[in-house]
Design an enzyme around this catalytic site. Structure first.
Site: not given
Length: 263
Positions: A35, A121, A178
């Site tokens: 990601e 995650h 994030h």
């Protein structure tokens, strides 16, 4: 004689078999994702961090670290920027659930009875639980009982006192971390050559409406891909996070698995 590796896949099969066949050795399975993490960090942050926590905890608890899941569930816009961003490479929920179920059943076949899923995650959480539930159900059909599986995310061990020290100017909330200060600080402490703070984008914490839209609206996500600013990240903060989270995970496994985890 060389020291035994904490990584299960680095052992010869007789050594692995001897370690796990009686069910006493915990297996730690990191579950990550590929990601995007902004302009300043690589795509496999969510694999590197849970794997390193698992390694540290295994050394203290007598456990073994399984190969990590390097792909995870789809990035959610409000916690990972969104699955539309380049580099983010995700699995359907059913795929992740099936793979987790299969791996748990295989470890049980080897004799393993204690497993810890170390999540890195956020979006994986419910799919990990579903994979565990299906595996335990099918193992019971085969007459295999006595399994205990602990599920944890390393950031959940950061307490209010730690947050006050790390975020003196206010905490944006875990859902906006994030690519922000927490992950960047951990990466600076562990893998500084993989972080380029000169490319970090200083952004205000993302603001989202109280609903979701599909397909995702790219304009909702900051152009950098991060949901809060990494500008105050430091290796020193990363070392604090490493200590706090590792101690918390070790304590959790000792509480749930008991022996042979050393005191």
């Amino acid at each position: 004689m060389p020291q035994k590796s904490p990584f299960a896949a680095e052992l010869a099969w007789p050594d692995y078999d001897a370690a796990v066949k009686d069910g006493a050795t915990p297996i730690l399975i990191p579950v990550g994702s590929m990601e995007q993490h902004g302009h300043h960090m690589p795509l496999h942050v969510d694999v590197l961090l849970p794997t390193e926590f698992a390694r540290r905890v295994a050394l203290e608890t007598g456990g073994l670290v399984a190969p990590p899941f390097t792909y995870g569930y789809k990035s959610h816009q409000k916690s990972g920027g969104g699955n539309h961003l380049p580099g983010t490479t995700s699995l359907d929920g059913a795929t992740l659930v099936s793979a987790l179920r299969d791996v748990i059943k295989e470890f049980a076949r080897h004799g393993v009875r204690r497993i810890c899923m170390v999540n890195g995650h956020y979006e994986n959480s419910w799919f990990i639980i579903e994979g565990i539930d299906l595996a335990l159900r099918e193992l019971r059909w085969d007459g295999i009982t006595g399994m205990k599986i602990v599920v944890l995310s390393y950031w959940d061990f950061v307490g209010e006192a730690d947050i006050s020290r790390l975020y003196p100017d206010g905490f944006p909330g875990w859902e906006l971390e994030h690519g922000g200060e927490l992950e960047t600080s951990l990466m600076l402490a562990l893998y500084p050559t993989l972080v380029d703070l000169s490319r970090a984008v200083d952004v205000e914490p993302a603001q989202f409406p109280p609903y979701d839209v599909y397909p995702a609206k790219p304009e909702w996500t900051p152009a950098s891909g991060t949901l809060s600013s990494p500008k105050d990240a430091s290796a020193e903060k990363g070392e604090l996070l490493l200590e706090v989270c590792t101690k918390g995970i070790v304590a959790a496994l000792r509480a749930e698995f008991g022996t042979p985890c050393p005191a």
